[in-house]
Motif scaffolding. Sequence first.
Motif, mmCIF file in Angstrom:
data_model
loop_
_atom_site.group_PDB
_atom_site.id
_atom_site.type_symbol
_atom_site.label_atom_id
_atom_site.label_comp_id
_atom_site.label_asym_id
_atom_site.label_seq_id
_atom_site.Cartn_x
_atom_site.Cartn_y
_atom_site.Cartn_z
ATOM 1 N N PRO A 1 0.837 -1.207 0.000
ATOM 2 C CA PRO A 1 0.000 0.000 0.000
ATOM 3 C C PRO A 1 0.871 1.256 0.000
ATOM 4 C CG PRO A 1 -0.108 -1.120 2.132
ATOM 5 C CD PRO A 1 0.757 -1.963 1.234
ATOM 6 N N VAL A 2 0.400 2.282 -0.666
ATOM 7 C CA VAL A 2 1.116 3.545 -0.760
ATOM 8 C C VAL A 2 0.288 4.619 -0.061
ATOM 9 C CG1 VAL A 2 2.023 5.297 -2.332
ATOM 10 C CG2 VAL A 2 2.197 2.866 -2.922
ATOM 11 N N THR A 3 0.952 5.394 0.803
ATOM 12 C CA THR A 3 0.287 6.475 1.522
ATOM 13 C C THR A 3 0.968 7.789 1.183
ATOM 14 O OG1 THR A 3 -0.185 4.969 3.355
ATOM 15 C CG2 THR A 3 -0.380 7.320 3.811
ATOM 16 N N PRO A 4 0.346 8.628 0.348
ATOM 17 C CA PRO A 4 0.961 9.928 0.034
ATOM 18 C C PRO A 4 0.879 10.864 1.245
ATOM 19 C CG PRO A 4 -1.151 9.714 -1.079
ATOM 20 C CD PRO A 4 -0.911 8.433 -0.337
ATOM 21 N N LEU A 5 1.896 11.682 1.431
ATOM 22 C CA LEU A 5 1.868 12.672 2.497
ATOM 23 C C LEU A 5 2.654 13.902 2.078
ATOM 24 C CD1 LEU A 5 4.732 12.393 4.646
ATOM 25 C CD2 LEU A 5 3.811 10.115 4.255
ATOM 26 N N GLY A 6 2.313 15.026 2.666
ATOM 27 C CA GLY A 6 2.997 16.280 2.353
ATOM 28 C C GLY A 6 4.335 16.355 3.055
ATOM 29 N N THR A 7 5.336 16.842 2.351
ATOM 30 C CA THR A 7 6.669 16.992 2.937
ATOM 31 C C THR A 7 7.225 18.368 2.605
ATOM 32 O OG1 THR A 7 7.763 16.058 1.001
ATOM 33 C CG2 THR A 7 7.189 14.526 2.775
ATOM 34 N N ALA A 8 8.237 18.752 3.360
ATOM 35 C CA ALA A 8 8.933 20.009 3.114
ATOM 36 C C ALA A 8 10.378 19.826 3.512
ATOM 37 C CB ALA A 8 8.305 21.148 3.928
ATOM 38 N N GLY A 9 11.261 20.532 2.854
ATOM 39 C CA GLY A 9 12.672 20.468 3.209
ATOM 40 C C GLY A 9 13.532 20.813 2.019
ATOM 41 N N PRO A 10 14.842 20.830 2.230
ATOM 42 C CA PRO A 10 15.760 21.117 1.137
ATOM 43 C C PRO A 10 15.598 20.092 0.008
ATOM 44 C CG PRO A 10 16.914 21.062 3.240
ATOM 45 C CD PRO A 10 15.526 20.562 3.487
ATOM 46 N N ALA A 11 16.021 20.441 -1.185
ATOM 47 C CA ALA A 11 15.898 19.552 -2.351
ATOM 48 C C ALA A 11 16.431 18.161 -2.027
ATOM 49 C CB ALA A 11 16.648 20.140 -3.533
ATOM 50 N N GLY A 12 15.658 17.142 -2.366
ATOM 51 C CA GLY A 12 16.082 15.767 -2.158
ATOM 52 C C GLY A 12 15.807 15.217 -0.776
ATOM 53 N N VAL A 13 15.309 16.051 0.131
ATOM 54 C CA VAL A 13 15.018 15.604 1.487
ATOM 55 C C VAL A 13 13.580 15.984 1.797
ATOM 56 C CG1 VAL A 13 15.603 15.820 3.933
ATOM 57 C CG2 VAL A 13 17.399 15.973 2.201
ATOM 58 N N GLY A 14 12.778 15.011 2.178
ATOM 59 C CA GLY A 14 11.394 15.293 2.532
ATOM 60 C C GLY A 14 11.143 15.026 3.990
ATOM 61 N N LEU A 15 10.667 16.004 4.694
ATOM 62 C CA LEU A 15 10.331 15.850 6.107
ATOM 63 C C LEU A 15 8.826 16.037 6.255
ATOM 64 C CD1 LEU A 15 13.183 18.081 7.553
ATOM 65 C CD2 LEU A 15 13.142 15.593 7.399
ATOM 66 N N PRO A 16 8.148 15.121 6.961
ATOM 67 C CA PRO A 16 6.700 15.297 7.151
ATOM 68 C C PRO A 16 6.407 16.659 7.767
ATOM 69 C CG PRO A 16 7.381 13.138 7.930
ATOM 70 C CD PRO A 16 8.638 13.913 7.629
ATOM 71 N N THR A 17 5.362 17.310 7.260
ATOM 72 C CA THR A 17 5.013 18.637 7.764
ATOM 73 C C THR A 17 3.918 18.598 8.822
ATOM 74 O OG1 THR A 17 3.479 18.893 5.922
ATOM 75 C CG2 THR A 17 5.690 19.813 5.639
#
Length: 96
Positions: A58-74
Motif C-alpha cells: 500500500p502507498v500512503t501519500p503525504l505532504g513533505t517540506a525540506g531542502p531539495a532531495g530531502v522530505g520531512l513530514p510537515t
Amino acid sequence: RLGRLFLPQEPELPRAAAGALASFMLRPDHLARAGRELASWSQTMALARAADLPDTLPVTPLGTAGPAGVGLPTRLAGARAVVHATRALSDSLRSR
C-alpha cells in the motif's frame, strides 16, 4: 543556523515539547549524525529505488517540506503515516 532548516515549521507539539525537540535537533552530535546521513542520501535513494517491493504494497501519500532531495513530514499525521507504513513493510518483508 543550518540545523534550523530541519526544525518543524508548524509543529503540532505543545510548547514545552517543541522546545525540547528543538534543543535535541540543534545538538552538535545530532547535527553531525544528520550530516553523515545526508552525505549518503544519494546512495540511500539508489538502494531504495532498487528495492524489490511487493506489488501489493500500500502507498500512503503525504505532504513533505525540506531542502531539495530531502522530505520531512510537515504534520504529525504524516509522521504517523510514515511510521505505520514502515512497520507494515517490515512485517510484510519478514513474512516472505
